[in-house]
Design a protein around this motif. Structure first.
Motif, PDB file in Angstrom:
ATOM      1  N   SER A   1       0.808  -1.220   0.000  1.00  9.38           N
ATOM      2  CA  SER A   1       0.000   0.000   0.000  1.00  9.38           C
ATOM      3  C   SER A   1       0.840   1.268   0.000  1.00  9.38           C
ATOM      4  N   ASP A   2       0.283   2.313  -0.575  1.00  9.06           N
ATOM      5  CA  ASP A   2       0.950   3.610  -0.591  1.00  9.06           C
ATOM      6  C   ASP A   2       0.339   4.574   0.423  1.00  9.06           C
ATOM      7  N   ASP A   3      -0.589   4.069   1.229  1.00 10.54           N
ATOM      8  CA  ASP A   3      -1.275   4.918   2.189  1.00 10.54           C
ATOM      9  C   ASP A   3      -0.340   5.283   3.340  1.00 10.54           C
ATOM     10  N   ALA A   4      -0.290   6.560   3.682  1.00 12.21           N
ATOM     11  CA  ALA A   4       0.598   6.992   4.754  1.00 12.21           C
ATOM     12  C   ALA A   4       0.002   6.730   6.131  1.00 12.21           C
ATOM     13  N   ASP A   5      -1.334   6.606   6.185  1.00 11.39           N
ATOM     14  CA  ASP A   5      -2.001   6.423   7.466  1.00 11.39           C
ATOM     15  C   ASP A   5      -1.691   5.060   8.066  1.00 11.39           C
ATOM     16  N   LEU A   6      -2.068   4.942   9.299  1.00 12.29           N
ATOM     17  CA  LEU A   6      -1.850   3.678   9.999  1.00 12.29           C
ATOM     18  C   LEU A   6      -2.602   2.536   9.322  1.00 12.29           C
ATOM     19  N   GLN A   7      -1.865   1.439   9.104  1.00 10.30           N
ATOM     20  CA  GLN A   7      -2.507   0.203   8.688  1.00 10.30           C
ATOM     21  C   GLN A   7      -2.036  -0.883   9.625  1.00 10.30           C
ATOM     22  N   THR A   8      -2.968  -1.732  10.021  1.00 10.70           N
ATOM     23  CA  THR A   8      -2.548  -2.891  10.800  1.00 10.70           C
ATOM     24  C   THR A   8      -3.232  -4.119  10.234  1.00 10.70           C
ATOM     25  N   SER A   9      -2.522  -5.232  10.289  1.00 13.79           N
ATOM     26  CA  SER A   9      -3.121  -6.516   9.951  1.00 13.79           C
ATOM     27  C   SER A   9      -2.401  -7.542  10.800  1.00 13.79           C
ATOM     28  N   PRO A  10      -3.133  -8.565  11.237  1.00  9.36           N
ATOM     29  CA  PRO A  10      -2.535  -9.469  12.212  1.00  9.36           C
ATOM     30  C   PRO A  10      -1.462 -10.378  11.626  1.00  9.36           C
ATOM     31  N   VAL A  11      -0.332 -10.431  12.320  1.00  8.23           N
ATOM     32  CA  VAL A  11       0.736 -11.370  12.013  1.00  8.23           C
ATOM     33  C   VAL A  11       1.154 -11.960  13.351  1.00  8.23           C
ATOM     34  N   VAL A  12       1.040 -13.264  13.492  1.00  5.95           N
ATOM     35  CA  VAL A  12       1.288 -13.906  14.780  1.00  5.95           C
ATOM     36  C   VAL A  12       2.226 -15.085  14.566  1.00  5.95           C
ATOM     37  N   GLU A  13       3.283 -15.139  15.380  1.00  2.63           N
ATOM     38  CA  GLU A  13       4.157 -16.313  15.258  1.00  2.63           C
ATOM     39  C   GLU A  13       4.945 -16.555  16.531  1.00  2.63           C
ATOM     40  N   GLY A  14       5.258 -17.820  16.766  1.00  4.18           N
ATOM     41  CA  GLY A  14       6.071 -18.191  17.919  1.00  4.18           C
ATOM     42  C   GLY A  14       7.547 -18.009  17.621  1.00  4.18           C
ATOM     43  N   THR A  15       8.378 -18.156  18.641  1.00  7.44           N
ATOM     44  CA  THR A  15       9.832 -18.114  18.464  1.00  7.44           C
ATOM     45  C   THR A  15      10.439 -19.249  19.272  1.00  7.44           C
ATOM     46  N   GLU A  16      11.697 -19.518  18.982  1.00  7.63           N
ATOM     47  CA  GLU A  16      12.390 -20.599  19.686  1.00  7.63           C
ATOM     48  C   GLU A  16      12.458 -20.331  21.196  1.00  7.63           C
TER      49      GLU A  16
ATOM     50  N   GLY B   1      10.203 -19.071  22.999  1.00  5.40           N
ATOM     51  CA  GLY B   1       8.913 -19.268  23.653  1.00  5.40           C
ATOM     52  C   GLY B   1       7.981 -18.078  23.573  1.00  5.40           C
ATOM     53  N   THR B   2       8.501 -16.902  23.289  1.00 11.71           N
ATOM     54  CA  THR B   2       7.624 -15.739  23.167  1.00 11.71           C
ATOM     55  C   THR B   2       6.867 -15.814  21.844  1.00 11.71           C
ATOM     56  N   ILE B   3       5.716 -15.164  21.804  1.00 13.09           N
ATOM     57  CA  ILE B   3       5.012 -14.995  20.533  1.00 13.09           C
ATOM     58  C   ILE B   3       5.173 -13.540  20.118  1.00 13.09           C
ATOM     59  N   LEU B   4       5.462 -13.339  18.843  1.00  7.21           N
ATOM     60  CA  LEU B   4       5.614 -11.982  18.309  1.00  7.21           C
ATOM     61  C   LEU B   4       4.344 -11.619  17.562  1.00  7.21           C
ATOM     62  N   ILE B   5       3.865 -10.403  17.790  1.00  4.76           N
ATOM     63  CA  ILE B   5       2.629  -9.949  17.172  1.00  4.76           C
ATOM     64  C   ILE B   5       2.863  -8.639  16.437  1.00  4.76           C
ATOM     65  N   GLY B   6       2.581  -8.654  15.117  1.00  3.27           N
ATOM     66  CA  GLY B   6       2.618  -7.455  14.310  1.00  3.27           C
ATOM     67  C   GLY B   6       1.297  -7.379  13.607  1.00  3.27           C
ATOM     68  N   ALA B   7       1.193  -6.631  12.613  1.00  6.63           N
ATOM     69  CA  ALA B   7       2.164  -5.722  12.034  1.00  6.63           C
ATOM     70  C   ALA B   7       1.460  -4.396  11.783  1.00  6.63           C
ATOM     71  N   SER B   8       2.166  -3.323  12.060  1.00  7.46           N
ATOM     72  CA  SER B   8       1.607  -1.999  11.791  1.00  7.46           C
ATOM     73  C   SER B   8       2.527  -1.264  10.833  1.00  7.46           C
ATOM     74  N   ARG B   9       1.940  -0.408  10.070  1.00  7.80           N
ATOM     75  CA  ARG B   9       2.713   0.383   9.114  1.00  7.80           C
ATOM     76  C   ARG B   9       2.241   1.825   9.167  1.00  7.80           C
ATOM     77  N   GLU B  10       3.164   2.745   9.417  1.00 10.39           N
ATOM     78  CA  GLU B  10       2.836   4.169   9.471  1.00 10.39           C
ATOM     79  C   GLU B  10       4.001   4.950   8.897  1.00 10.39           C
ATOM     80  N   ARG B  11       3.688   6.016   8.217  1.00  9.41           N
ATOM     81  CA  ARG B  11       4.746   6.913   7.752  1.00  9.41           C
ATOM     82  C   ARG B  11       4.751   8.130   8.648  1.00  9.41           C
TER      83      ARG B  11
END
Lengths: 381, 462, 90
Positions: A248-263, A265-275
């Motif tokens: 996307s070329d939108d400068a405003d905040l965009q978020t969509s869920p991205v969820v994954e584990g790590t070795e 044990g924590t889970i990382l949660i994204g993702a946001s995009r802002e200019r």
């Protein structure tokens, strides 16, 4: 003695470039104004993805890179390489149809895809919300611990004779006529046969020190980190909208869920995009949006605690493609930056391609779509 | 419905926070007082619900405490609330975001007084993760807050004047204190008599503890330290040793002392999460702690944000009260605090500096560690693993050392091991410890994803 | 008369205002969880909610700081292993 190659940037792209160049027999010096992996490399999730790219030049690059990362995991190792696969899910039937159609085109480009109807999602991800329309599994997606990846690649490069100098800031370029023949730094002049700009989000600033324009700008993202958990999430799981947001070329905040584990044990949660430039202020609004989307996808996470958050700045170019190759406007200068959110994944191929160019070998891939001068002169309004 | 913000939100209801709330109320402000505890008093005046009578013998200056609680009575209390972040600015207004269980509260305010206090500074030693090894403050908290002894036979060690009340309290309530091992030779404070004498009450306090220890026949050893703890499922003994000037173990001086509990502390670490989240400028204080930079009115570099107490320099409860009063006056927008208060703050700060000067933490503790000694208790990262990040993986700063080794990446987010990791990094790079790199914690208290996702349970309004 | 909660099948008495952790220490219990990596025993270290060493499961909610959770009559307190959420593993 001047180095054959001077790499600016000790992030993952600079590290991969240093490794492949050193392995090809070049003498290599890496400089970074900060520490190892102190920029965007240290602020990401460590994605090596083929799933989020439609067919085209970037997908070709990603496919090349994902194969190289598998080799690096054996050749160098020590960076938690996990070929876990990615699972992209769609919330609505139209979304699912679009996803399946994208997967079919990706499949034609050489990506392994497995269509997963709604009823089969739970077999792959038991904690996923039952209210989804379906998904596509991408066994080719993988993950690394990005800081360890950069540190291990640099260590391997050092074992092949490379020098890594952190806390050294590039302040200008040494020129012989048009030609770039080294850099000026806070620690003195460093002559070199060739200079590689692997400065990530700050790659545009380095380019301008050489008098050339490479339009790299920051795109902020936050990541939430949970308490340590058993394996609750097997794959990198994300929503189909993520693919649209990336492009996307939108400068405003965009978020969509991205969820994954790590070795660890924590889970990382994204993702946001802002200019928002380099604004480091914590945004409670963004954190709430990330949390809400993650819980919607994995209801089990509602009780799980967030213990940390971090933010980083993705280096993006107007056409969302990285800049890789020699700069005809400044002979002797090569660029390897602007990978946006895909820098970890694309680092291996980028480093390999730059090393091929330095060794005057034919590159494994057509670099035309990534050429630095593609943005053209700025046209006065 | 728009909610009208408080004039002042005070975070922390210990000595500094109570004083700030009382002073701001006296200045006519509407005040919210927020604390993780269920009672006012913080760590210093920790007690169970109800009266302090039962633990009055363990406390100091309860008259001051009761006066402050009375003075702060007009504040709207948000107790049992863990602040997970603060946001906003003087121009747009601030919001204090707090959680209690699964309920979130947002407290809006025009100005902030942050009085988050401090906790025991720790350095690792072999066996320090054995059950029965406690921080000095932890042993004290169990005693003051719950009338529970950590053990029957306790060894107390570390450095700093705080070891004395901890040992005296344990002895007074019937524990056998097998010894106090003070790594410095603090009698040296006599040399700082100019700073110490004007603060007679503090001296009397110290003398009182010394007398109590003598009465209970508690041996007090200087230039000695607990360098290892031993045991199976819990601590059974410690090794103590003489130290040289740089805190290396004097060869042959080690001996084993049996015990069933240990209390250790090496000064204090101010809690800086909230000031750092707002971008407050910091400095390194005389004791080596990272603290918030404040001016004469306890104002930070961020307009509208005042900080009082240990977070702007560890100095004890009396100083915290003085600073809190000044901050409360300033936050209420009243002209300025009385000169007598400012003089008192100056005298108490000089006293604190004198105490810090004779209780340094010297780098020799690092030589006590074995390669497999845990540095990070949460992620179980050993000293050897931290050194690998530095020596082999090329970390040249503490943040990188942390991210490459996972020291400080667990539940406590480096609150306990941050100081040690910064010191280990500094020894490797030949620089001063960089505490800034281990002090930022944008999520200042864990919050569940469900709570973070939802709308706040209620807005903290009257 | 003092109240009690259940800890791993036994009764632990507490007095008004005590936390779960304080009551356990008073009852002579030194540790109530094991670590994720090496299975080492842990109990109260800092006692004031800073170190997260004393994590415990109370009424089926894991990873609560024993030094902060008020003791409640009839509560079911259980020692926990590792991350305390092993039953959710997939």
């Amino acid at each position: 003695m001047p180095a054959d190659v001077l790499v600016i940037g000790a992030g993952v792209v600079g590290a991969a470039t240093a490794w492949y160049a050193a392995r090809s027999g070049h003498s290599v010096t890496v400089v970074d104004r900060g520490p190892v992996a102190g920029g965007t490399t240290g602020a990401g999730e460590g994605n090596i993805l083929v799933s989020d790219k439609p067919p085209g030049a970037e997908l070709d690059l990603a496919l090349l890179s994902s194969g190289l990362w598998r080799d690096l995991a054996v050749e160098v190792g020590g960076f938690e390489f996990d070929p876990k696969g990615g699972l992209v899910v769609a919330a609505t039937p139209p979304g699912y149809e679009a996803l399946v159609s994208l997967a079919s085109s990706q499949s034609g480009a050489g990506v392994e895809t497995v269509v997963v109807p709604a009823g089969e999602l739970a077999e792959h991800e038991p904690h996923l919300t039952p209210s989804l329309a379906g998904g596509v599994l991408y066994p080719g997606d993988a993950q690394v611990q990005p800081m360890l990846a950069a540190a291990r690649l640099l260590r391997a490069a050092r074992a092949r004779g490379a020098t890594v100098r952190t806390g050294v800031e590039v302040t200008g370029f040494l020129r012989s006529g048009d030609r770039v023949v080294g850099v000026r730094t806070s620690a003195g002049d460093l002559p070199a046969g060739a200079v590689v700009n692997a400065a990530g989000t700050w790659g545009g600033d380095i380019a301008s020190l050489a008098g050339v324009d490479v339009p790299v700008l920051p795109r902020r993202g936050f990541i939430l980190v949970t308490e340590p958990l058993p394996r609750l999430v097997r794959h990198k799981v994300f929503a189909a909208e993520y693919v649209a947001n990336v492009a996307s070329d939108d400068a405003d905040l965009q978020t969509s869920p991205v969820v994954e584990g790590t070795e660890s044990g924590t889970i990382l949660i994204g993702a946001s995009r802002e200019r928002v430039g380099y604004d480091r202020t914590l945004s409670v609004r963004v954190l709430r949006a990330l949390a809400a989307q993650a819980v919607a996808l994995f209801p089990v996470l509602a009780d799980v605690k967030v213990i940390r958050t971090y933010r980083g700045f993705r280096p993006y170019c107007p056409d969302h493609l990285p800049v890789i190759g020699p700069d005809p406007r400044a002979p002797g200068l090569f660029h390897a930056c602007g990978h946006e959110g895909a820098g970890i994944g694309l680092a291996a191929a980028t480093g390999r391609l730059i090393a091929q160019l330095l060794g005057e070998e034919p590159p494994s891939l057509d670099l035309a779509p990534f050429r630095p001068e593609r943005f053209g002169p700025v046209v006065a309004p | 419905m728009a909610t009208s913000p408080y004039d002042v939100a005070v975070v922390g209801a210990g000595p500094a926070g109570l004083a700030a709330a009382a002073a701001a109320l006296a200045g006519g402000a509407r005040v919210a007082l927020i604390d993780a505890g269920r009672q006012p008093g913080g760590q210093y005046w920790r007690h169970r619900p109800g009266d302090l009578g039962a633990v009055a013998d363990l406390h100091h200056d309860l008259g001051a405490f009761r006066r402050l609680v009375a003075g702060a009575a007009g504040a709207v209390r948000h107790f049992g609330q863990h602040v997970w972040t603060v946001s906003g600015s003087a121009a747009d207004g601030f919001t204090v975001h707090a959680v209690a269980g699964d309920a979130e509260t947002e407290v809006p305010a025009r100005r902030l007084v942050l009085a988050p206090g401090a906790y025991d500074r720790q350095v690792p030693f072999r066996g320090w993760d054995l059950p029965g090894v406690h921080t000095a403050g932890g042993a004290q908290a169990l005693l003051k807050g719950h009338e529970v002894l950590v053990g029957r036979r306790v060894v107390v060690g570390g450095t700093g004047p705080f070891l004395l009340p901890v040992a005296a309290g344990l002895a007074a309530r019937g524990a056998r204190v097998a010894g106090v091992y003070e790594a410095n030779r603090p009698a040296g404070w006599i040399r700082h008599a100019g700073a110490v004498l004007p603060v007679a009450a503090k001296l009397t306090e110290g003398a009182g503890y010394a007398a109590a220890l003598a009465r209970h026949r508690v041996p007090f050893h200087t230039r000695q330290a607990i360098v290892a703890a031993h045991g199976g499922d819990a601590v059974e003994a410690v090794t103590v040793a003489r130290l040289d000037h740089d805190w290396r173990i004097v060869a042959g001086s080690e001996r084993v002392v049996e015990c069933d509990a240990v209390a250790v502390g090496w000064g204090f670490t101010p809690q800086l999460e909230l000031p750092l989240a707002l971008g407050c400028a910091t400095r390194v204080d005389a004791d080596g702690s990272l603290v918030v930079e404040v001016d004469e009115r306890q104002t930070t570099s961020v307009p509208g944000v005042h900080v009082a107490g240990e977070a702007c320099g560890v100095g004890g409860a009396a100083l915290a009260v003085a600073e809190g009063s000044i901050a409360g006056v300033a936050a209420a927008g009243v002209t300025s605090a009385p000169a007598s208060l400012r003089r008192r703050r100056r005298a108490l700060r000089r006293f604190a500096a004198a105490m810090h000067a004779v209780h340094p933490v010297r780098a020799g503790w690092q030589s006590w560690l074995a390669d497999d000694t845990l540095v990070c208790r949460c992620e179980e990262v050993s000293a050897g693993e931290v050194r690998t990040a530095l020596d082999e993986l090329g970390a040249t700063d503490v943040r990188t050392a942390k991210l490459l080794s996972r020291a400080g990446m667990g539940w406590c987010q480096g609150r306990v091991c941050g100081y040690a990791t910064a010191c280990l990094t500094a020894s490797c790079t030949g620089t001063a410890p960089d505490l800034r790199g281990v002090s930022e914690r944008p999520i200042a208290a864990p919050i569940s994803l469900g709570t973070l996702a939802g709308d706040p349970g209620h807005i903290g309004q009257q | 008369m003092s109240a009690a909660f259940e800890f791993d099948g036994r009764e632990v008495a507490f007095t008004d205002g005590q936390t779960v952790g304080a009551a356990l220490v008073a009852a002579g219990v030194r540790s109530w969880r094991t670590t994720r990596r090496e299975g080492r025993p842990r109990g109260i270290f800092c006692g004031i909610g800073v170190c997260f060493d004393c994590l415990v499961t109370v009424d089926d909610v894991p990873n609560q700081r024993a030094c902060l959770v008020p003791a409640a009559a009839g509560a079911i307190v259980r020692s926990q292993e590792g991350d305390g959420r092993g039953h959710l593993a997939v």
